[in-house]
Design a protein around this motif. Structure first.
Motif, PDB file in Angstrom:
ATOM      1  N   VAL A  91     -39.653 -74.450  28.653  1.00  0.00           N
ATOM      2  CA  VAL A  91     -39.347 -74.364  27.228  1.00  0.00           C
ATOM      3  C   VAL A  91     -38.898 -75.730  26.717  1.00  0.00           C
ATOM      4  O   VAL A  91     -38.337 -76.551  27.457  1.00  0.00           O
ATOM      5  CB  VAL A  91     -38.245 -73.322  26.934  1.00  0.00           C
ATOM      6  N   ASP A  92     -39.180 -75.947  25.437  1.00  0.00           N
ATOM      7  CA  ASP A  92     -38.711 -77.135  24.723  1.00  0.00           C
ATOM      8  C   ASP A  92     -39.029 -78.424  25.495  1.00  0.00           C
ATOM      9  O   ASP A  92     -40.177 -78.651  25.851  1.00  0.00           O
ATOM     10  CB  ASP A  92     -37.221 -77.014  24.402  1.00  0.00           C
ATOM     11  N   ASP A  93     -38.026 -79.232  25.773  1.00  0.00           N
ATOM     12  CA  ASP A  93     -38.254 -80.534  26.400  1.00  0.00           C
ATOM     13  C   ASP A  93     -38.285 -80.483  27.926  1.00  0.00           C
ATOM     14  O   ASP A  93     -38.342 -81.538  28.568  1.00  0.00           O
ATOM     15  CB  ASP A  93     -37.178 -81.525  25.946  1.00  0.00           C
ATOM     16  N   GLN A  94     -38.247 -79.301  28.492  1.00  0.00           N
ATOM     17  CA  GLN A  94     -38.361 -79.210  29.947  1.00  0.00           C
ATOM     18  C   GLN A  94     -39.706 -79.764  30.414  1.00  0.00           C
ATOM     19  O   GLN A  94     -40.726 -79.586  29.745  1.00  0.00           O
ATOM     20  CB  GLN A  94     -38.240 -77.755  30.411  1.00  0.00           C
ATOM     21  N   GLU A  95     -39.703 -80.400  31.554  1.00  0.00           N
ATOM     22  CA  GLU A  95     -40.946 -80.815  32.207  1.00  0.00           C
ATOM     23  C   GLU A  95     -41.370 -79.649  33.106  1.00  0.00           C
ATOM     24  O   GLU A  95     -40.705 -79.354  34.100  1.00  0.00           O
ATOM     25  CB  GLU A  95     -40.718 -82.075  33.028  1.00  0.00           C
ATOM     26  N   PRO A  96     -42.479 -78.970  32.777  1.00  0.00           N
ATOM     27  CA  PRO A  96     -42.855 -77.779  33.539  1.00  0.00           C
ATOM     28  C   PRO A  96     -42.982 -78.015  35.043  1.00  0.00           C
ATOM     29  O   PRO A  96     -42.639 -77.131  35.838  1.00  0.00           O
ATOM     30  CB  PRO A  96     -44.199 -77.385  32.914  1.00  0.00           C
ATOM     31  N   ARG A  97     -43.453 -79.206  35.447  1.00  0.00           N
ATOM     32  CA  ARG A  97     -43.620 -79.443  36.882  1.00  0.00           C
ATOM     33  C   ARG A  97     -42.287 -79.538  37.611  1.00  0.00           C
ATOM     34  O   ARG A  97     -42.242 -79.421  38.847  1.00  0.00           O
ATOM     35  CB  ARG A  97     -44.445 -80.707  37.115  1.00  0.00           C
ATOM     36  N   ASP A  98     -41.216 -79.708  36.852  1.00  0.00           N
ATOM     37  CA  ASP A  98     -39.879 -79.652  37.446  1.00  0.00           C
ATOM     38  C   ASP A  98     -39.223 -78.292  37.209  1.00  0.00           C
ATOM     39  O   ASP A  98     -38.637 -77.702  38.117  1.00  0.00           O
ATOM     40  CB  ASP A  98     -38.987 -80.750  36.848  1.00  0.00           C
ATOM     41  N   ALA A  99     -39.332 -77.806  35.969  1.00  0.00           N
ATOM     42  CA  ALA A  99     -38.614 -76.589  35.597  1.00  0.00           C
ATOM     43  C   ALA A  99     -39.165 -75.344  36.270  1.00  0.00           C
ATOM     44  O   ALA A  99     -38.396 -74.485  36.735  1.00  0.00           O
ATOM     45  CB  ALA A  99     -38.655 -76.413  34.075  1.00  0.00           C
ATOM     46  N   LEU A 100     -40.497 -75.207  36.319  1.00  0.00           N
ATOM     47  CA  LEU A 100     -41.069 -73.968  36.848  1.00  0.00           C
ATOM     48  C   LEU A 100     -40.788 -73.775  38.335  1.00  0.00           C
ATOM     49  O   LEU A 100     -40.333 -72.692  38.729  1.00  0.00           O
ATOM     50  CB  LEU A 100     -42.573 -73.912  36.548  1.00  0.00           C
ATOM     51  N   PRO A 101     -41.021 -74.767  39.192  1.00  0.00           N
ATOM     52  CA  PRO A 101     -40.700 -74.534  40.605  1.00  0.00           C
ATOM     53  C   PRO A 101     -39.219 -74.275  40.847  1.00  0.00           C
ATOM     54  O   PRO A 101     -38.864 -73.455  41.710  1.00  0.00           O
ATOM     55  CB  PRO A 101     -41.174 -75.802  41.312  1.00  0.00           C
ATOM     56  N   ALA A 102     -38.348 -74.940  40.088  1.00  0.00           N
ATOM     57  CA  ALA A 102     -36.914 -74.686  40.239  1.00  0.00           C
ATOM     58  C   ALA A 102     -36.575 -73.252  39.840  1.00  0.00           C
ATOM     59  O   ALA A 102     -35.770 -72.576  40.508  1.00  0.00           O
ATOM     60  CB  ALA A 102     -36.111 -75.679  39.402  1.00  0.00           C
ATOM     61  N   PHE A 103     -37.197 -72.785  38.770  1.00  0.00           N
ATOM     62  CA  PHE A 103     -36.984 -71.414  38.313  1.00  0.00           C
ATOM     63  C   PHE A 103     -37.484 -70.411  39.355  1.00  0.00           C
ATOM     64  O   PHE A 103     -36.784 -69.456  39.714  1.00  0.00           O
ATOM     65  CB  PHE A 103     -37.705 -71.221  36.977  1.00  0.00           C
TER      66      PHE A 103
END
Length: 328
Positions: free
Chosen positions: A140-152
């Motif tokens: 979401v928003d300014d998150q970098e998906p390649r970082d945010a999604l695996p962490a999630f």
């Protein structure tokens, strides 16, 4: 067929669309596709006592209840109510970007709080014996998906979640409407496929922009475990679902003609009207049954104009079918 095979194809939970009447229609078209409720908020069930939101027809199985919320204990209580009502699966919404959802601190905004989501998943799993799943965005928003999604995914899988559905678009919580969030942020199927490789023990389904069974088959062939289709299945239900049992699930059986499906709805319509319901509450979900076929416009016109009238009954379906027959 195992119960988990239903996850190979699912119809997305869609507010104001995938109610029990819509799901009954979809089940007539496909015996095996996993169906979802509209999102039901945990506070509405637990604090509001709105248990009527859990009503569904036994014929809908396999069917999943999608919950919205962010309080672990409240979600656990709501999940318990869902299991008691007979749902096959409880899903936590971490993908809806609407303002109403944000104000309740749930939906896509939860992508920013993976630890809280993990706590919610753990509490829900402790409360029920049916499966608890998560539907999310890539970020979401300014998150970098390649970082945010695996962490999630790391956090929710550590909490015991074994099945996730990823809408392959970022959600912008400020600046885009919910409708724009379904179309404007670019799709990133490759990232979702990469997540399946990174989390081989996690059942990963993909959602977003999938318009045909051909695309669904290609995504499954790429290594993903499941595909979720939304608006295309609603607007073109026969085209998407009538052949799904054979093509996606390998199940033998005749493909029902749309005319057969329309008439198979008549006993259900009779029961609904006898209980005090109105015809258009059901027929609004049937408008796309003949999409792309001769007579589709006449079918839609009759249903749209006549089903809303006081006293409208099954005869409206027959008049609409007559338009299809003339066009053919």
């Amino acid at each position: 067929m195992t119960k988990y095979q239903a996850h190979r194809l699912a119809i997305a939970p869609m507010m104001d669309w995938t109610d029990r009447h819509c799901r009954y229609l979809h089940r007539l078209l496909s015996r095996h596709t996993l169906l979802y409720t509209e999102m039901v908020t945990a506070p509405a069930l637990v604090r509001g006592g709105a248990l009527h939101l859990l009503d569904f027809n036994p014929e809908e199985h396999p069917v999943a209840l999608q919950l919205g919320g962010s309080d672990p204990q409240e979600l656990a209580a709501a999940a318990r109510l869902g299991e008691e009502a007979g749902y096959d699966q409880i899903d936590l919404n971490c993908g809806c970007p609407s303002d109403r959802v944000q104000s309740g601190t749930f939906g896509a905004v939860l992508m920013k709080s993976p630890d809280l989501v993990a706590d919610c998943v753990a509490a829900m799993r402790a409360a029920v014996s049916c499966e608890v799943t998560v539907k999310c965005r890539i970020g979401v928003d300014d998150q970098e998906p390649r970082d945010a999604l695996p962490a999630f995914l790391e956090r929710v899988s550590a909490a015991g979640c074994r099945r996730v559905t990823v809408h392959a678009r970022k959600a912008w919580l400020k600046g885009l409407s919910p409708k724009e969030n379904r179309d404007i942020p670019p799709l990133d199927y490759a990232l979702v496929q990469e997540m399946k490789r990174a989390f081989p023990d996690l059942h990963v389904s993909i959602n977003g922009g999938i318009e045909s069974l051909e695309t669904a088959e290609a995504l499954l062939a790429s290594g993903l475990d499941g595909v979720m289709i939304g608006r295309a299945a609603y607007h073109r239900p026969w085209e998407i679902l009538a052949d799904a049992d054979a093509r996606i699930f390998g199940a033998a059986g005749p493909v029902p003609a749309p005319e057969e499906v329309a008439r198979a709805m008549l006993p259900y319509i009779d029961r609904h009207l006898a209980a005090g319901g109105r015809l258009h509450q059901i027929t609004r979900h049937m408008l796309g049954l003949f999409a792309g076929r001769p007579g589709a416009r006449g079918w839609r016109r009759v249903l749209s104009e006549e089903a809303v009238r006081d006293g409208a009954g099954p005869e409206v379906i027959e008049r609409a079918l007559a338009r299809v027959a003339v066009a053919a």
